[in-house]
Write a protein that holds these residues in place. Structure first.
Motif, mmCIF file in Angstrom:
data_model
loop_
_atom_site.group_PDB
_atom_site.id
_atom_site.type_symbol
_atom_site.label_atom_id
_atom_site.label_comp_id
_atom_site.label_asym_id
_atom_site.label_seq_id
_atom_site.Cartn_x
_atom_site.Cartn_y
_atom_site.Cartn_z
ATOM 1 N N PRO A 61 -3.475 7.246 -3.471
ATOM 2 C CA PRO A 61 -3.274 6.033 -2.682
ATOM 3 C C PRO A 61 -3.655 4.783 -3.480
ATOM 4 C CG PRO A 61 -5.232 7.223 -1.938
ATOM 5 C CD PRO A 61 -4.582 8.075 -2.977
ATOM 6 N N VAL A 62 -2.751 3.808 -3.500
ATOM 7 C CA VAL A 62 -2.984 2.600 -4.290
ATOM 8 C C VAL A 62 -2.518 1.361 -3.533
ATOM 9 C CG1 VAL A 62 -2.706 3.836 -6.484
ATOM 10 C CG2 VAL A 62 -0.726 2.696 -5.451
ATOM 11 N N THR A 63 -3.035 0.214 -3.976
ATOM 12 C CA THR A 63 -2.482 -1.072 -3.539
ATOM 13 C C THR A 63 -1.694 -1.657 -4.707
ATOM 14 O OG1 THR A 63 -4.496 -2.224 -4.229
ATOM 15 C CG2 THR A 63 -4.352 -1.529 -1.918
ATOM 16 N N GLU B 130 0.862 -1.183 0.000
ATOM 17 C CA GLU B 130 0.000 0.000 0.000
ATOM 18 C C GLU B 130 0.898 1.232 0.000
ATOM 19 O OE1 GLU B 130 -2.763 -0.022 3.211
ATOM 20 O OE2 GLU B 130 -3.784 -1.851 2.551
ATOM 21 N N ASN C 210 -6.837 2.940 -3.795
ATOM 22 C CA ASN C 210 -6.992 2.590 -2.376
ATOM 23 C C ASN C 210 -7.362 3.820 -1.549
ATOM 24 O OD1 ASN C 210 -6.856 0.807 -0.152
ATOM 25 N ND2 ASN C 210 -4.772 1.455 0.329
ATOM 26 N N GLY C 211 -8.145 4.713 -2.133
ATOM 27 C CA GLY C 211 -8.524 5.941 -1.449
ATOM 28 C C GLY C 211 -8.781 7.038 -2.460
ATOM 29 N N ASN D 52 1.502 5.571 -1.667
ATOM 30 C CA ASN D 52 1.012 6.752 -2.362
ATOM 31 C C ASN D 52 1.794 6.831 -3.677
ATOM 32 O OD1 ASN D 52 0.350 9.266 -3.362
ATOM 33 N ND2 ASN D 52 1.353 10.424 -1.731
ATOM 34 N N THR E 232 -0.073 -5.215 -6.236
ATOM 35 C CA THR E 232 0.019 -6.671 -6.208
ATOM 36 C C THR E 232 0.827 -7.115 -7.418
ATOM 37 O OG1 THR E 232 -2.079 -6.870 -7.404
ATOM 38 C CG2 THR E 232 -2.161 -6.991 -4.990
ATOM 39 N N ALA F 283 -4.222 -0.835 -7.942
ATOM 40 C CA ALA F 283 -5.644 -0.564 -7.713
ATOM 41 C C ALA F 283 -5.785 0.638 -6.784
ATOM 42 C CB ALA F 283 -6.331 -1.787 -7.103
#
Length: 413
Positions: free
Chosen positions: A400-402, A139, A382-383, A141, A404, A380
């Motif tokens: 903000p992202v995730t 996670e 994430n905010g 930024n 993977t 993806a």
């Protein structure tokens, strides 16, 4: 369509709040349809109380090619200087030919073959390092952890800044850009220069003692031979720190926001990467985002510009972001299309002042998407993204992202 009928519907293009929710492309479309040029009043930052809005691609090309009438000496952006300043006379961005041409020839030597030969290796090492970091964290930024880090480390490496000082590049650059947009922008920048120049002067002496294949060495040697002055060396390296960071920083940030916001853009980007059309993809992101939305020139004498009467001292604001959506040049200009057969965008300016480092900036974005694809990295949201207020830079402050990954490691082509 007359100026009188459309003017009330046009927001204040001198006010950062107008750009708070995004680039006002509908406004620029309306302005582009006006006969002549639209005059935007401004409370501060100009000599004559406002600026002419130039939104057509052909008009910007013409203005950029005529520095005798449309000068950079008062500054290349709004707010402009109240008068040409002796300190900025050493800066290539504040000069017109023939001085600009002399400085550009010397600056071009920093992009010599020995330095350019290292670009791919340097950029790829930095991109891989950053991608491995964000994959571990999961996670992040995207703006602060990727978009700011990749170009700052690249420009630090290209210039020859030691690893331990890389964070200074980010801090100084962001501070200088913020200062430039204040009503007394020139004076605000001047207050920041002593610390930056003291550091770069020490770097000059270090490079003369221990030459390397980097920009600072080439420019230090140019100064030593008398081809440029010491102040010109300092100002050019300062410009490299800023320009080498900000355009790439913003396009990396905003391109990912576009991918996450718009499934059609995400699909077009995936297909472009899979088809090895990275050049077309990068140019389309640059056109669509236009990191530096505009540049300015000051009129040196009363002139008629295709029916618009300009006075000596008038500011001319060249909106590259509008020119990059000009239907006279780009078919279906508001559609994201990496397959455009011709993409004469102005993300790096045009004419004598076009960005000398544009190929390095393109390489950074190309390698970033290439390495993400090769490693199977998926991003993806994430905010909520957070946009900055600016009339100059198409700012994104937070994304903000995730992160993977499939863990695949495809061979490099």
């Amino acid at each position: 369509m007359s100026t009188d009928t459309i003017a009330p519907a046009i927001p204040d293009l001198s006010d950062p709040a107008t750009f708070a929710s995004g680039v006002p492309h509908q406004t620029f479309d309306a302005v582009r349809q006006l006969p002549g040029l639209y005059w935007q009043p401004a409370k501060a930052g100009t000599l004559n109380g406002g600026f002419w809005c130039v939104t057509r691609h052909a008009d910007i090309v013409e203005i950029e090619r005529n520095p005798e009438v449309f000068s950079s000496q008062w500054g290349p952006f709004f707010p402009t200087l109240p008068a040409p300043h002796p300190e900025f006379s050493h800066n290539i961005m504040y000069n017109d030919p023939p001085e600009h041409s002399r400085l550009r020839r010397a600056a071009a030597r920093s992009f010599g073959p020995r330095v350019i030969a290292n670009f791919d290796t340097w950029v790829r090492e930095i991109v891989v390092e950053v991608l491995e970091d964000i994959t571990v964290h999961g996670e992040v930024n995207w703006v602060g952890d990727v978009a700011a880090i990749v170009p700052s480390r690249v420009i630090a490496r290209v210039i020859g800044v030691p690893h331990r000082d890389r964070q200074r590049i980010v801090d100084w650059t962001l501070t200088i850009f913020d200062a430039a947009e204040q009503p007394n922008g020139g004076e605000s920048i001047l207050a920041l220069l002593p610390d930056v120049h003291a550091y770069l002067e020490q770097l000059r002496m270090d490079k003369l003692r221990d030459p390397q294949d980097d920009f600072a060495t080439v420019l230090a040697q140019c100064a030593e031979r008398g081809e440029i002055s010491q102040p010109e060396y300092l100002h050019y390296l300062t410009l490299l720190l800023i320009a080498g960071f900000e355009t790439t920083h913003t396009v990396i940030a905003q391109s990912m926001r576009l991918v996450l916001d718009d499934p059609q853009i995400a699909d077009a980007a995936d297909r472009a990467v899979a088809a090895d059309n990275l050049g077309g993809l990068v140019d389309e992101f640059l056109r669509y985002v236009t990191p530096a939305m505009n540049m300015a020139r000051t009129v040196t004498r009363d002139v008629d510009f295709h029916g618009t009467r300009m006075r000596k001292g008038d500011l001319v604001q060249m909106f590259f972001t509008a020119a990059n959506r000009d239907p006279a040049v780009f078919a279906d200009p508001h559609r994201f299309d990496p397959l455009r057969t011709s993409n004469e965008h102005m993300a790096f300016g045009n004419g004598p002042h076009h960005c000398i480092g544009k190929n390095l900036a393109k390489l950074e974005l190309k390698i970033l998407f290439e390495e993400m694809h090769r490693r199977g990295i998926a991003i993806a949201l994430n905010g909520e993204p957070r946009r900055g207020w600016s009339t100059f830079i198409n700012k994104l402050l937070s994304l903000p992202v995730t992160v993977t990954t499939t863990g695949r490691q495809e061979a490099r082509p």
